[in-house]
Design a protein around this motif. Sequence first.
Motif, mmCIF file in Angstrom:
data_model
loop_
_atom_site.group_PDB
_atom_site.id
_atom_site.type_symbol
_atom_site.label_atom_id
_atom_site.label_comp_id
_atom_site.label_asym_id
_atom_site.label_seq_id
_atom_site.Cartn_x
_atom_site.Cartn_y
_atom_site.Cartn_z
ATOM 1 N N LEU A 123 0.846 -1.186 0.000
ATOM 2 C CA LEU A 123 0.000 0.000 0.000
ATOM 3 C C LEU A 123 0.884 1.239 0.000
ATOM 4 N N ASP A 124 0.663 2.113 -0.972
ATOM 5 C CA ASP A 124 1.411 3.367 -1.097
ATOM 6 C C ASP A 124 0.421 4.530 -1.174
ATOM 7 N N PHE A 125 0.659 5.558 -0.391
ATOM 8 C CA PHE A 125 -0.169 6.746 -0.447
ATOM 9 C C PHE A 125 0.613 7.920 0.139
ATOM 10 N N VAL A 126 0.057 9.105 0.051
ATOM 11 C CA VAL A 126 0.677 10.287 0.626
ATOM 12 C C VAL A 126 -0.022 10.603 1.947
ATOM 13 N N HIS A 127 0.763 10.824 2.991
ATOM 14 C CA HIS A 127 0.158 11.133 4.286
ATOM 15 C C HIS A 127 -0.755 12.345 4.140
ATOM 16 N N PRO A 128 -1.993 12.240 4.615
ATOM 17 C CA PRO A 128 -2.963 13.313 4.377
ATOM 18 C C PRO A 128 -2.635 14.643 5.046
ATOM 19 N N VAL A 129 -1.742 14.646 6.029
ATOM 20 C CA VAL A 129 -1.400 15.885 6.727
ATOM 21 C C VAL A 129 0.057 16.292 6.497
ATOM 22 N N THR A 130 0.984 15.362 6.713
ATOM 23 C CA THR A 130 2.404 15.701 6.585
ATOM 24 C C THR A 130 2.882 15.716 5.135
ATOM 25 N N LYS A 131 2.094 15.087 4.245
ATOM 26 C CA LYS A 131 2.430 14.973 2.809
ATOM 27 C C LYS A 131 3.614 14.035 2.551
ATOM 28 N N GLN A 132 4.024 13.302 3.559
ATOM 29 C CA GLN A 132 5.121 12.339 3.408
ATOM 30 C C GLN A 132 4.634 11.127 2.611
ATOM 31 N N ALA A 133 5.508 10.588 1.765
ATOM 32 C CA ALA A 133 5.173 9.374 1.026
ATOM 33 C C ALA A 133 5.196 8.191 1.985
ATOM 34 N N MET A 134 4.115 7.436 2.015
ATOM 35 C CA MET A 134 3.977 6.297 2.923
ATOM 36 C C MET A 134 3.998 5.001 2.108
ATOM 37 N N HIS A 135 4.830 4.062 2.545
ATOM 38 C CA HIS A 135 4.955 2.789 1.842
ATOM 39 C C HIS A 135 4.888 1.643 2.855
ATOM 40 N N PHE A 136 4.016 0.682 2.589
ATOM 41 C CA PHE A 136 3.879 -0.466 3.486
ATOM 42 C C PHE A 136 3.848 -1.755 2.666
ATOM 43 N N THR A 137 4.554 -2.769 3.178
ATOM 44 C CA THR A 137 4.578 -4.083 2.541
ATOM 45 C C THR A 137 4.448 -5.161 3.610
ATOM 46 N N VAL A 138 3.514 -6.072 3.424
ATOM 47 C CA VAL A 138 3.333 -7.195 4.339
ATOM 48 C C VAL A 138 3.088 -8.458 3.518
ATOM 49 N N CYS A 139 3.907 -9.460 3.729
ATOM 50 C CA CYS A 139 3.772 -10.714 2.984
ATOM 51 C C CYS A 139 2.619 -11.558 3.524
ATOM 52 N N PRO A 140 2.033 -12.387 2.683
ATOM 53 C CA PRO A 140 0.921 -13.233 3.123
ATOM 54 C C PRO A 140 1.384 -14.315 4.097
ATOM 55 N N PRO A 141 0.446 -14.965 4.782
ATOM 56 C CA PRO A 141 0.792 -16.024 5.734
ATOM 57 C C PRO A 141 1.565 -17.151 5.053
ATOM 58 N N GLN A 142 2.537 -17.716 5.750
ATOM 59 C CA GLN A 142 3.346 -18.787 5.160
ATOM 60 C C GLN A 142 2.676 -20.144 5.318
ATOM 61 N N GLN A 143 1.564 -20.289 4.631
ATOM 62 C CA GLN A 143 0.852 -21.559 4.588
ATOM 63 C C GLN A 143 0.514 -21.844 3.135
ATOM 64 N N LYS A 144 0.129 -23.084 2.846
ATOM 65 C CA LYS A 144 -0.188 -23.440 1.462
ATOM 66 C C LYS A 144 -1.397 -22.634 0.992
ATOM 67 N N PRO A 145 -1.356 -22.086 -0.220
ATOM 68 C CA PRO A 145 -0.369 -22.278 -1.281
ATOM 69 C C PRO A 145 0.781 -21.272 -1.264
ATOM 70 N N TRP A 146 0.721 -20.265 -0.361
ATOM 71 C CA TRP A 146 1.782 -19.248 -0.327
ATOM 72 C C TRP A 146 3.159 -19.862 -0.090
ATOM 73 N N SER A 147 3.200 -20.916 0.724
ATOM 74 C CA SER A 147 4.484 -21.547 1.067
ATOM 75 C C SER A 147 5.189 -22.132 -0.155
ATOM 76 N N LEU A 148 4.443 -22.398 -1.217
ATOM 77 C CA LEU A 148 5.048 -22.924 -2.446
ATOM 78 C C LEU A 148 5.926 -21.874 -3.130
ATOM 79 N N PHE A 149 5.698 -20.605 -2.766
ATOM 80 C CA PHE A 149 6.410 -19.496 -3.412
ATOM 81 C C PHE A 149 7.192 -18.677 -2.401
ATOM 82 N N LYS A 150 7.632 -19.304 -1.345
ATOM 83 C CA LYS A 150 8.267 -18.590 -0.226
ATOM 84 C C LYS A 150 9.438 -17.714 -0.680
ATOM 85 N N ASN A 151 10.324 -18.252 -1.480
ATOM 86 C CA ASN A 151 11.506 -17.485 -1.920
ATOM 87 C C ASN A 151 11.122 -16.290 -2.789
#
Length: 228
Positions: free
Chosen positions: A194-222
């Motif tokens: 998720l990328d957006f601009v902070h609504p007050v400070t105008k700072q660029a905000m970037h967030f990354t969270v990987c999915p749970p490490q269970q099947k089928p995600w675990s097949l693509f762990k690397n």
Amino acid sequence: MVDVLYEDNHIIVVIKPQNIPSQSDESGDLDMLTMIKQYIKEKYNKPGNAYVGLVHRLDRPTGGIMVFAKTSKSAKRLCEQIKTKDFQKKYLCVVCGSPKLKNSTLIDYLKKDEKTNIVKIVPQTEVGAKKAELDYNIVDIYENKYSLVEVLLKTGRSHQIRVQMSNIKTPLFGDTKYGYVGEKSNLALWAYKLDFVHPVTKQAMHFTVCPPQQKPWSLFKNSINKLK
């Protein structure tokens, strides 16, 4: 328990678990909006109801990153960013098989049947049809059975990724509503960036969270780890 990634006086960024509604619905199940209001009320010992603005939604089966506004001003500014495309959401999904093209843009027109909660692709001229557009890119393929796909939404229609990927003969893993046949599983769809601009400070905000490490995600762990 709310999993908070970032919080200040204006916004709160959280991870929505799968199978929890973004906001209250007819099921009556506990939803993210209610949970965050309660979290803020308890953390800051606020009397009465805490204001939390719902800026965007994730479908109930989808997990991943969401941002909520803590003031009406922030809510308005974030909603404006969505309209101007400065608010960018990327998803990961695991599909059955592999799309013919490694990357492409899909444009369809969707219509939702509110009674059955099923979305269908319809002609552009049909009453109630809404344009749906996304870009996808194949990140990895597992034994020609499954593909890890990154999706950038251009529009935010209900069930959009699920319906559009199913339409090109690659339904999402676990999505029995739209063509998946196989072992029972959570829907393999995760809002991971998720990328957006902070609504007050105008700072660029970037967030990354990987999915749970269970099947089928675990097949693509690397491959998933390389996306961080």
